[in-house]
Design an enzyme around this catalytic site. Sequence first.
Site, mmCIF file in Angstrom:
data_model
loop_
_atom_site.group_PDB
_atom_site.id
_atom_site.type_symbol
_atom_site.label_atom_id
_atom_site.label_comp_id
_atom_site.label_asym_id
_atom_site.label_seq_id
_atom_site.Cartn_x
_atom_site.Cartn_y
_atom_site.Cartn_z
ATOM 1 N N LYS A 21 -5.125 3.542 9.644
ATOM 2 C CA LYS A 21 -4.967 4.300 8.870
ATOM 3 C C LYS A 21 -5.483 6.370 8.558
ATOM 4 C CE LYS A 21 -3.009 1.378 5.709
ATOM 5 N NZ LYS A 21 -3.055 1.031 4.217
ATOM 6 N N SER A 72 0.691 -1.492 -0.209
ATOM 7 C CA SER A 72 0.033 0.930 0.408
ATOM 8 C C SER A 72 1.257 0.838 -0.262
ATOM 9 C CB SER A 72 -0.825 0.326 1.293
ATOM 10 O OG SER A 72 -0.241 -0.094 2.442
#
Length: 873
Positions: free
Chosen positions: A799, A756
Amino acid sequence: MGERFSLPVLPLRDTVVYPGVAVPISAGRPGTVEAVQAALDGDRRLFAVAQKENLDDATPELLYTVGTVVRIIQTHRVRGGVQLLVQGDSRAEAIHYESDGEEMLRASAIPLNRFPPRNPEDPGFQALDKELRDRAAELGTRRGVPAEAMNQLLQGVDDPGSFADLVAFYLDLPTADKQKLLEVLDDEERMRRALVAVERELARLDAQEDIQAKVQEELGERQREMLLREQMKQIQRELGDEDEKKEVEDLRKRIEALELDEDARTEVERELKRLERTSPQSAEYQVIRTFLEWITELPWNERTEDKIDLKVAQEILHEDHYGLEDVKDRIVEFLAVRKLQMERSPKSEHSPSDDGSAVPSEPTDGNGQSGEAPLAMTGAGVASDSTDEHSTEDPPAEESADDGDSDESPDSPGKPTGPEEMVGKGPILLFTGPPGVGKTSIAQSIARSLGRKYVRISLGGARDEADIRGHRRTYVGAMPGRIIQGMRQVKSKNPVFLLDEVDKLGVSFQGDPSAALLEVLDPAQNSAFTDHYLGIPFDLSEVLFIATANYVDRIPAPLLDRMERVDFSGYTEKEKLEIARRYLLPRQKKEAGLTDEELEFTEGAVRAVISQYTREAGVRQLERELGKVARKVARKIAGEEVDRVEVDESEVRELLGRPRVHPEKMRTDDAVGVSTGMFYTPMGGDIMFVEASVMPGEGSLVLTGQLGDVMKESGRAAWTYAKSRRENYGIPDSLMKGTEVHIHVPAGAIPKDGPSAGITMATSLVSALSGRKVRRDVAMTGELTLTGRVLPIGGVKEKVLGAVRAGISEVILPSENEADLEDLPDAVRDELTIHLVETLDEVLEHALTEGPAKPPLVETESSPGGAEVVSVE
């Protein structure tokens, strides 16, 4: 009458000293030791007298009056006292006792003279003396005294009266009887009484030998061990001891009251008959009895009554836990389905009148703490036996994917039949999430909501299959597995059964406990769960099993397939703040002995503790830090330094020391080649910086920061894409030759991996190569392909929350992660700008300070779902 004299008292317990006899004595009581020392300082004489009762404190009322004047022959100091060897001299009678010293007694006594026979040559007296000596010698021989020693003893004492004293001392008589012999001054009378005592002892030995003869006739040539056991049995029969028979009858009545199926009852009654035939002293007797006791103590037909009120259930969940709204909704849905199934099943099912159980009483709080919600917030489960009584089955049926509906016949042991199948089975819930978020404690809330009893076992570190299934009874010390032990502990057939830390099961040469759990957690099989120790089926179909785990990937796939997963995410900073205010602070104040007025926390102080001293998804460390502050304040108040303390943000450092957590913060300025990414760990989300630098070299790409293979591949893909689109991003051709690019991710000691960070690396590369700055207030995450597409990733909620904590105001996410935004709190979505992108060009448009370069001709396609996350180990 002789002259009166005074001597220290030597109190004796359970013995009597006679004149002419040497006796070893252990003196340990303070008064006795003091008396011995006084005698050693004087003429070494003591007045030895027996106590009427065996008590530690020797008072004058506790002592007899007639005793023996003894002389100390030897002494030996030992730990805790002194060892004596005393020799009896003569009889004496205490006129009175008085205290002398701290605890020593002193006796004022007069001597007592023996009355010798009037005519020692009288034939009757001589016959009495000879009979006493002969019978005493016989008794000594039958007791096993060697003949040589016996002859020395008989020949060493010529005086008949002294010999009677010697015999009296060695007789096995109560202290009171020995004292009576001591008080008899007439030698002839004392000899007669000693002879009677010897004859009585010989008669007892004769009776014992008769018993041995009877037993020997019955046993013949059997082993010596069995001979001894049968001797004990014969003795107990002579004494009328029938306790074992009563015990067996009690077990029989308890077994008859159990509701067992035919096969189980046959097995249990067979073991009961074996018990009746086995000697109580046999090791096998204890094994069989323990097995039957386990059978009678299991809840074969005892249930608690489910009382489901959705409104009350919601109140309990909100009372015990703050946040976790998705989890609470799932649990309320589960209870709602359970409620409908119960209401629409036949009312006669498992009624108290049918199964013989008692009428249920009003249910109580499942964990015994109706208002103690703070426990839930620490994630610490506490097994408690609620007093809620009998009811029926389990939650709604959701069959496992590989088994489907069971086709077992109604005759299967323990198998629910008829309408019961509608409510007798339910899903096995698996609570997954980081430590300290309330997985264990919310199971207690479910038990309270259902009115069921609650039992918890921890499976962390279990490496033996026998932990689940038990040991076979052939092994010494065998016992049932943890499942059956928990059922006996809770004494209910339908409890809420928590299997804690199921992801931490181990595997060893003794078997795989996770494989043993497959039967326990399969609704189609656990109605006939067979523990190795019991050897008969036990119905677990009505048990509501709940498992907890931190790492789902560590659970074997077949076991995971049998459970319905419920994910627990970490708490936001606002949620932690509210949890601390509602639960943690009140409890820590109470544990520190403080009142609300003596300690006050400002909101800023709590925030400082959360951000600077803890790094976790749950609140356990937060509670420990708050407890540390409370203890320091309690010390000040107890020392009367202050009356009350108000802790604000500035005082947190003084109380807790320097901050131990340094989370990343948003950069203070825009920079070339430095972009902000987002990552996720089990402890929560955070931001990280990806730095790119261009320098003269051989055209290679250097990746540092302890990156994993996947993350390195993401960096190479970003480098390849940037080179292939250099014209679109204004990158000079000269930089493609003789130029080395270095990408570094700070915190080099921490391993990093995952795809990611692809768009973050690409943004840093393009910025470094084109000279365009990256906005400091923008964070991003997403996987990058060689064609510039941005693929979805995981851990979006954590996140984004980490980015918000770092001060980020805009985030860039893959467009296919749009559905994950629903997990974000409304307050976070309101204050955050979120850009959903499909290509890297869109990323650069939002991330770089200048206007976007000419976009490349990239044909975009819908990306597949599912993605990995950047994780820090």
